[in-house]
Design an enzyme around this catalytic site. Structure first.
Site, PDB file in Angstrom:
ATOM      1  N   CYS A 133       0.810  -1.243   0.000  1.00 19.10           N
ATOM      2  CA  CYS A 133       0.000   0.000   0.000  1.00 19.10           C
ATOM      3  C   CYS A 133       0.829   1.272   0.000  1.00 19.10           C
ATOM      4  O   CYS A 133       0.688   2.109  -0.885  1.00 19.10           O
ATOM      5  CB  CYS A 133      -0.919   0.095   1.214  1.00 19.10           C
ATOM      6  N   HIS A 192      -2.313   7.012   4.090  1.00 22.48           N
ATOM      7  CA  HIS A 192      -1.214   6.041   4.321  1.00 22.48           C
ATOM      8  C   HIS A 192       0.119   6.410   3.695  1.00 22.48           C
ATOM      9  O   HIS A 192       0.897   5.530   3.303  1.00 22.48           O
ATOM     10  CB  HIS A 192      -1.644   4.635   3.846  1.00 22.48           C
TER      11      HIS A 192
END
Ligand SMILES: *[C@@H]1O[C@H](CO)[C@@H](O)[C@H](O)[C@H]1NC(C)=O
Ligand SMILES: *[C@@H]1O[C@H](CO)[C@@H](O)[C@H](O)[C@H]1NC(C)=O
Ligand SMILES: *[C@@H]1O[C@H](CO)[C@@H](O)[C@H](O)[C@H]1NC(C)=O
Ligand SMILES: *[C@@H]1O[C@H](CO)[C@@H](O)[C@H](O)[C@H]1NC(C)=O
Ligand SMILES: *[C@@H]1O[C@H](CO)[C@@H](O)[C@H](O)[C@H]1NC(C)=O
Ligand SMILES: *[C@@H]1O[C@H](CO)[C@@H](O)[C@H](O)[C@H]1NC(C)=O
Length: 545
Positions: free
Chosen positions: A71, A127
């Site tokens: 991610c 993130h």
């Protein structure tokens, strides 16, 4: 007085002719850890994704779309148009007490759109840094952010739990801009959808819209309750034999419904015809292991966290009304770093120079060859490196074996009959809207547009597993499941690719091999939220914002 109005209106018309008022809107939808085999336009009838499929069938599905395998790296590459390893963002994703972010010297994708006059909104996951306020989305190009800042959250409680050396810690990670969102309730996929729908509904069409909808789904939630979906949705998937994948399937169904809701609202707002939509997964699914969500990349080899195609060759499509006349699958090589220059070109803007991304807009929209021929997966945190060059992939170093095999076949089981695909397509919100707009699709015929991966399964017994100083070479065009090690057959290709890889490694910003967790980030010190806990040591910079 009146003549002044006439001059003003004439100026407006001129500006709109010049395009400053008519740049296309961009809606960029990201699924989290969605597997290759988890959208039905890739051939499976087990999990049906009729809304996403309708975009693929009438737009341009991307057959060879590559991302990074984790991610934080893939989102860093998307936002900067640079490979993660040149930013120090490669390898294991950001944990919640780690002081690291995309360097502030980087200009991010939403900042480019903001400079062009776009309204910019992020709904969902970030993130790429949150230890200090200046790393947050609203300080880096987004007008608004509603969502989580780290890897994932519980689908109902919005908490993230980490296991530290002295036990588990947990806190809220759902924010409206910089304020903890204690006041909301509901299933997070629906929350994010509603937020995106409201943004579209309240958008002032005098400006173009850049909306990034970055779902939590179908990422696993916290240990102890990893797979979460409303019970009636799980029940509706009871044809799925694996109990875990049944829940996963419901999570994906909710994600697909979300796509239908977005299309519906764009149409209601009368801006669908002037909107470019992208749907991608951030990386491959993670069938087993840490944060397993029972996704499947079958028949591709490998999972999230691995440089095999299951980790990096992911779902991707691009849709715009302009593309609905000619139906084709684009077979060219495209990487996540290419979105920034490609989308800027699509909206008529110029492309910055010092990036790794390549503009592929003309190649994609004219169904031409790709200008990309190389990509890298460099991960010094785990100790491996891979390069794709034209049809070949070379991998060296320590790739965890458990993330490097063919998984997912065992999850394909169906109880009774698969749900009727054509009926699902016909009932989808997107199909109905497209029908009303005259975007024709012959449902009896759609399966011929399925993207399928065919593999020779003979060599599965003796797969090449790279190690330190042991190379594996694959022809990923002819052998997309990466079963046959060709290094001894093509020493010249190995030498060329190894040379390119070593040169690229020289560009990388090294990462420490350990993750430092700052005890000051502990949620119990901050009313049980994960915060930008370093703001106090960072006051000067924050005040200047
Ligand atoms: C579709 O094409 C027209 C004509 O080239 C262009 O003005 C418009 O911006 C395009 N729309 C989108 C969404 O790309
Ligand atoms: C396709 O690519 C070729 C070779 O680069 C180029 O000559 C041609 O103009 C391109 N076609 C279109 C329609 O862009
Ligand atoms: C790969 O792409 C680069 C840049 O687009 C180009 O300079 C180079 O010639 C290409 N190499 C091959 C072997 O296609
Ligand atoms: C739809 O596809 C089917 C199957 O290929 C074909 O027989 C039929 O003629 C098509 N219908 C139209 C309207 O094109
Ligand atoms: C792949 O083939 C090369 C050349 O034969 C060999 O050196 C290497 O050990 C093989 N890799 C593995 C992991 O078997
Ligand atoms: C602290 O957390 C509670 C929920 O546990 C919330 O209701 C309250 O508003 C929070 N206080 C502050 C100052 O944010």
């Amino acid at each position: 007085m009146r003549s002044r109005w006439i001059i003003f209106i004439a100026a407006l018309i001129k500006m709109s002719r010049q395009g400053s008022f008519t740049r296309p809107n961009v809606v960029f939808i990201i699924a989290d850890d969605l597997g290759w085999d988890d959208v039905s336009f890739h051939g499976s009838n087990q999990i049906l994704t009729p809304n996403i499929d309708m975009l693929a069938y009438t737009g341009v599905p991307l057959e060879r779309y590559y991302s990074h395998c984790i991610c934080t790296p893939s989102r860093s590459a998307l936002l900067t148009s640079k490979f993660a390893h040149v930013l120090g963002m490669q390898g294991y994703p950001l944990t919640n007490a780690e002081d690291r972010a995309i360097p502030l010297t980087e200009k991010l994708l939403p900042e480019y759109f903001k400079d062009l006059g776009y309204a910019t909104h992020l709904v969902g996951k970030w993130h790429v840094g949150h230890s200090r306020s200046r790393y947050l989305p609203t300080f880096r190009g987004f007008d608004t952010h509603f969502g989580h800042r780290a890897g994932y959250i519980d689908y109902y409680e919005y908490l993230l739990l980490e296991t530290w050396s002295k036990g588990q810690v947990s806190g809220l990670d759902l924010y409206r801009n910089v304020t903890p969102a204690w006041d909301v309730s509901g299933y997070v996929t629906e929350l994010y959808t509603n937020e995106a729908v409201n943004i579209i509904r309240n958008h002032h069409i005098s400006r173009p819209l850049f909306l990034m909808l970055s779902h939590n789904a179908p990422h696993a939630a916290n240990e102890g309750a990893m797979l979460q979906a409303p019970p009636e949705q799980v029940r509706a998937q009871r044809h799925v034999e694996s109990p875990q994948r049944r829940i996963y399937s419901a999570m994906v169904k909710m994600l697909d419904d979300s796509v239908g809701e977005i299309i519906k609202e764009l149409q209601l707002k009368h801006i669908l015809d002037n909107t470019i939509i992208v749907f991608v997964s951030d990386n491959g699914g993670i069938t087993t292991g840490e944060t397993a969500n029972f996704a499947s990349n079958y028949p591709l080899r490998g999972l999230k966290f691995s440089p095999f195609d299951g980790g990096i060759r992911v779902n991707g499509l691009i849709w715009s009304k302009n593309l609905t006349d000619s139906r084709y699958t684009w077979k060219g090589f495209i990487h996540v770093v290419d979105w920034l220059p490609t989308l800027l070109t699509a909206v008529g803007a110029s492309v910055p120079k010092d990036i790794d991304g390549i503009n592929l807009w003309e190649s994609i929209t004219s169904n031409n060859e790709s200008n990309r021929n190389v990509s890298y997966e460099i991960n010094d945190f785990d100790g491996y490196a891979a390069i794709i060059f034209n049809d070949y992939k070379l991998i060296t170093g320590k790739v965890p074996d458990s993330y490097s095999t063919h998984e997912g076949k065992e999850l394909k089981g169906i109880i009774g009959k698969a749900p009727p695909y054509k009926e699902a397509l016909r009932k989808s919100a997107t199909y109905k809207i497209f029908q009303s707009k005259g975007i024709q699709i012959n449902i009896s015929d759609v399966r011929k547009n399925t993207i399928r991966v065919d593999c020779n399964t003979n060599n599965y017994e003796e797969l090449c597993h790279p190690k330190q100083d042991v190379l594996c070479l694959f022809n990923i065009k002819e052998d997309p499941c990466e079963t046959e090690n060709l290094s001894s057959r093509y020493p010249d290709i190995v030498e060329t690719m190894h040379g390119l890889l070593m040169a690229e490694i020289k560009r990388s910003v090294k990462r420490k091999k350990t993750i430092f967790r700052d005890p000051k980030a502990r949620p119990s010190l901050h009313n049980y939220t994960w915060t930008s806990w370093l703001d106090s040591v960072d006051k000067k910079t924050v005040q200047s914002k």
